[in-house]
Write a protein that holds these residues in place. Structure first.
Motif, PDB file in Angstrom:
ATOM      1  N   LYS A 154      -2.408  28.991  29.740  1.00 41.38           N
ATOM      2  CA  LYS A 154      -2.515  30.184  30.582  1.00 41.38           C
ATOM      3  C   LYS A 154      -3.670  30.087  31.578  1.00 41.38           C
ATOM      4  O   LYS A 154      -3.511  30.389  32.760  1.00 41.38           O
ATOM      5  N   ARG A 155      -4.855  29.679  31.105  1.00 36.52           N
ATOM      6  CA  ARG A 155      -6.014  29.531  31.994  1.00 36.52           C
ATOM      7  C   ARG A 155      -7.002  28.555  31.381  1.00 36.52           C
ATOM      8  O   ARG A 155      -6.973  28.297  30.179  1.00 36.52           O
ATOM      9  N   ILE A 156      -7.904  28.004  32.243  1.00 35.43           N
ATOM     10  CA  ILE A 156      -8.824  26.972  31.793  1.00 35.43           C
ATOM     11  C   ILE A 156     -10.157  27.081  32.523  1.00 35.43           C
ATOM     12  O   ILE A 156     -10.211  27.466  33.699  1.00 35.43           O
ATOM     13  N   THR A 157     -11.238  26.754  31.822  1.00 33.56           N
ATOM     14  CA  THR A 157     -12.561  26.600  32.422  1.00 33.56           C
ATOM     15  C   THR A 157     -13.122  25.249  31.981  1.00 33.56           C
ATOM     16  O   THR A 157     -12.708  24.698  30.961  1.00 33.56           O
ATOM     17  N   SER A 158     -14.080  24.728  32.754  1.00 38.22           N
ATOM     18  CA  SER A 158     -14.644  23.413  32.454  1.00 38.22           C
ATOM     19  C   SER A 158     -16.156  23.425  32.569  1.00 38.22           C
ATOM     20  O   SER A 158     -16.728  24.150  33.394  1.00 38.22           O
ATOM     21  N   MET A 159     -16.784  22.587  31.755  1.00 45.74           N
ATOM     22  CA  MET A 159     -18.215  22.328  31.858  1.00 45.74           C
ATOM     23  C   MET A 159     -18.409  20.822  31.709  1.00 45.74           C
ATOM     24  O   MET A 159     -18.302  20.283  30.606  1.00 45.74           O
ATOM     25  N   PHE A 160     -18.654  20.137  32.825  1.00 45.93           N
ATOM     26  CA  PHE A 160     -18.841  18.689  32.820  1.00 45.93           C
ATOM     27  C   PHE A 160     -20.298  18.378  33.164  1.00 45.93           C
ATOM     28  O   PHE A 160     -20.902  19.071  33.984  1.00 45.93           O
ATOM     29  N   SER A 161     -20.843  17.323  32.554  1.00 49.01           N
ATOM     30  CA  SER A 161     -22.219  16.932  32.874  1.00 49.01           C
ATOM     31  C   SER A 161     -22.299  15.418  33.092  1.00 49.01           C
ATOM     32  O   SER A 161     -21.379  14.667  32.756  1.00 49.01           O
ATOM     33  N   TYR A 162     -23.437  14.990  33.651  1.00 53.87           N
ATOM     34  CA  TYR A 162     -23.625  13.614  34.105  1.00 53.87           C
ATOM     35  C   TYR A 162     -24.890  13.062  33.445  1.00 53.87           C
ATOM     36  O   TYR A 162     -25.901  12.822  34.100  1.00 53.87           O
ATOM     37  N   PHE A 163     -24.817  12.825  32.157  1.00 54.24           N
ATOM     38  CA  PHE A 163     -25.994  12.470  31.364  1.00 54.24           C
ATOM     39  C   PHE A 163     -26.635  11.168  31.842  1.00 54.24           C
ATOM     40  O   PHE A 163     -27.862  11.056  31.900  1.00 54.24           O
ATOM     41  N   THR A 164     -25.812  10.171  32.185  1.00 57.87           N
ATOM     42  CA  THR A 164     -26.345   8.878  32.616  1.00 57.87           C
ATOM     43  C   THR A 164     -26.451   8.758  34.131  1.00 57.87           C
ATOM     44  O   THR A 164     -26.799   7.694  34.643  1.00 57.87           O
ATOM     45  N   GLY A 165     -26.142   9.835  34.852  1.00 54.44           N
ATOM     46  CA  GLY A 165     -26.328   9.847  36.294  1.00 54.44           C
ATOM     47  C   GLY A 165     -25.319   9.049  37.089  1.00 54.44           C
ATOM     48  O   GLY A 165     -25.579   8.680  38.243  1.00 54.44           O
ATOM     49  N   ARG A 166     -24.158   8.806  36.517  1.00 50.96           N
ATOM     50  CA  ARG A 166     -23.139   8.052  37.239  1.00 50.96           C
ATOM     51  C   ARG A 166     -22.296   8.972  38.129  1.00 50.96           C
ATOM     52  O   ARG A 166     -22.448  10.179  38.127  1.00 50.96           O
ATOM     53  N   GLU A 167     -21.363   8.347  38.862  1.00 55.44           N
ATOM     54  CA  GLU A 167     -20.558   9.092  39.833  1.00 55.44           C
ATOM     55  C   GLU A 167     -19.624  10.097  39.170  1.00 55.44           C
ATOM     56  O   GLU A 167     -19.302  11.129  39.747  1.00 55.44           O
ATOM     57  N   CYS A 212     -13.785  21.566  27.891  1.00 53.99           N
ATOM     58  CA  CYS A 212     -12.885  22.534  28.523  1.00 53.99           C
ATOM     59  C   CYS A 212     -12.500  23.605  27.503  1.00 53.99           C
ATOM     60  O   CYS A 212     -12.301  23.304  26.322  1.00 53.99           O
ATOM     61  N   SER A 213     -12.406  24.829  27.967  1.00 59.51           N
ATOM     62  CA  SER A 213     -11.889  25.929  27.161  1.00 59.51           C
ATOM     63  C   SER A 213     -10.573  26.372  27.774  1.00 59.51           C
ATOM     64  O   SER A 213     -10.501  26.626  28.977  1.00 59.51           O
ATOM     65  N   ILE A 214      -9.555  26.470  26.942  1.00 67.47           N
ATOM     66  CA  ILE A 214      -8.205  26.773  27.429  1.00 67.47           C
ATOM     67  C   ILE A 214      -7.617  27.919  26.620  1.00 67.47           C
ATOM     68  O   ILE A 214      -7.676  27.910  25.385  1.00 67.47           O
ATOM     69  N   GLU A 215      -7.048  28.890  27.316  1.00 66.73           N
ATOM     70  CA  GLU A 215      -6.263  29.929  26.646  1.00 66.73           C
ATOM     71  C   GLU A 215      -4.795  29.610  26.860  1.00 66.73           C
ATOM     72  O   GLU A 215      -4.368  29.281  27.979  1.00 66.73           O
ATOM     73  N   PHE A 216      -4.022  29.704  25.779  1.00 64.32           N
ATOM     74  CA  PHE A 216      -2.588  29.441  25.847  1.00 64.32           C
ATOM     75  C   PHE A 216      -1.809  30.753  25.825  1.00 64.32           C
ATOM     76  O   PHE A 216      -2.353  31.812  25.488  1.00 64.32           O
ATOM     77  N   GLU A 217      -0.543  30.679  26.181  1.00 66.31           N
ATOM     78  CA  GLU A 217       0.273  31.893  26.281  1.00 66.31           C
ATOM     79  C   GLU A 217       0.474  32.567  24.933  1.00 66.31           C
ATOM     80  O   GLU A 217       0.804  33.753  24.886  1.00 66.31           O
ATOM     81  N   ASN A 218       0.271  31.830  23.826  1.00 66.67           N
ATOM     82  CA  ASN A 218       0.371  32.440  22.496  1.00 66.67           C
ATOM     83  C   ASN A 218      -0.945  33.087  22.073  1.00 66.67           C
ATOM     84  O   ASN A 218      -1.112  33.457  20.918  1.00 66.67           O
ATOM     85  N   ASN A 219      -1.896  33.202  23.028  1.00 63.83           N
ATOM     86  CA  ASN A 219      -3.212  33.815  22.831  1.00 63.83           C
ATOM     87  C   ASN A 219      -4.187  32.946  22.041  1.00 63.83           C
ATOM     88  O   ASN A 219      -5.316  33.386  21.776  1.00 63.83           O
ATOM     89  N   ALA A 220      -3.801  31.748  21.678  1.00 68.86           N
ATOM     90  CA  ALA A 220      -4.723  30.828  21.024  1.00 68.86           C
ATOM     91  C   ALA A 220      -5.710  30.269  22.040  1.00 68.86           C
ATOM     92  O   ALA A 220      -5.368  30.056  23.214  1.00 68.86           O
TER      93      ALA A 220
END
Length: 325
Positions: free
Chosen positions: A195-208, A215-223
């Motif tokens: 149904k919807r998604i959010t993301s949190m990505f990081s660059y610990f080693t400083g690469r491209e 990622c956090s995802i909500e599905f249509e079954n509310n899970a």
């Protein structure tokens, strides 16, 4: 005899796929193509196969029935559409492509040609995940409220991944596009339509590209699903947690614990027997071509994975929640 061409050694699993095919009595690797000709020629010599610098020339060969695609993810659509148009069966490393539009192009070409297609979803063959799916399907957990899966290693810390692994233009992304595929396709398999998604990505080693991602995802079954992956964690066990209205399942590596209101006693239960592992996806592909057996991970499954990945990167880059259509 199934005659197979290896299309690129870009992916780190390419060598393993070639070794597996060489172990089968009914398969022969006849040719190699690589977008990096020097790498391809060396690999062809090792495999005792012909090297073709031109992809179209390889695909026109009569001694190629199918292809194993390990090219950069950004090239998948171009390579697989050409292979399908040439009438070659296709096995591909994940992800299928970088966008759903590209997946649709591949699907159209594969269906039009009537060739076999399989994508590598090895996590769906493991006894632990098969057991978890059985528990969910039998309703022992009730309605699923939270699903969490983690997959990681220290490839970016220990520098055993190739430098080109961090080329965003060719790879399409970092940890989530690589290891993150596994929890992503598992989430789709367990929970259905997102149904919807959010993301949190990081660059610990400083690469491209990102090397630590969630990622956090909500599905249509509310899970809700929490998908975690990393290239900067040491000795990370495979972790799957599933919480429901009537039970909980925790898998930490080979340690499995289940509790459910529907069981005859309250407390934690550890299964003494798990389902048998399924054949590796590459074996499923070979058997589908030679024996007519089913392929469990095809065009639809590959497209669903890319749908999640594409939205995950949009959410990260635009710093917003993305809703699925």
């Amino acid at each position: 005899m199934l005659r197979v061409a290896m299309l690129s050694k870009w992916h780190v699993h390419a060598g393993g796929y070639a070794n597996f095919l060489k172990s089968l009595d009914n398969v022969k690797i006849t040719a190699v193509w690589d977008e990096e000709p020097e790498r391809g020629r060396k690999w062809a010599e090792e495999l005792q196969a012909d090297f073709e610098e031109n992809l179209n020339c390889l695909l026109s060969r009569d001694d190629v029935d199918g292809v194993v695609v390990d090219a950069p993810t950004a090239m998948h659509a171009e390579v697989m559409v050409a292979a399908a148009n040439a009438g070659k069966h296709i096995f591909t490393e994940k992800a299928m492509a970088l966008t759903v539009e590209e997946c649709n192009q591949i699907s159209e070409a594969v269906k039009k040609a009537g060739v076999k297609f399989c994508i590598s979803f090895p996590a769906r063959t493991s006894p632990q995940n098969l057991y978890a799916k059985k528990v969910v399907d039998e309703g022992l957990l009730g309605k699923i409220t939270l699903w969490r899966n983690r997959n990681g290693h220290d490839g970016s810390l220990s520098n055993w991944l190739p430098d080109y692994w961090y080329d965003e233009k060719m790879a399409g992304g970092g940890a989530m596009m690589d290891l993150g595929c596994h929890p992503m396709y598992l989430a789709s398999w367990f929970l259905g339509k997102p149904k919807r998604i959010t993301s949190m990505f990081s660059y610990f080693t400083g690469r491209e590209v990102e090397d630590n991602a969630q990622c956090s995802i909500e599905f249509e079954n509310n899970a809700l699903a929490i998908v975690e992956t990393s290239l900067v964690t040491y000795r990370t066990p495979g972790m799957l947690e599933i919480y429901g209205t009537e039970g909980t399942l925790i898998i930490n590596g080979n340690d499995i614990k289940l509790t459910s209101k529907k069981m005859p006693y309250q407390g934690w239960f550890t299964p003494t027997e798990l389902p048998k592992p399924l054949d590796p996806p590459l074996k499923q592909w070979v058997d589908a071509i030679t024996l007519g057996t089913p392929i469990l991970y095809g065009l639809e499954e590959g497209t669903k994975l890319t749908e999640l990945l594409e939205a995950a990167y949009i959410a990260h880059k635009e710093k917003r929640q993305v809703e699925f259509k």
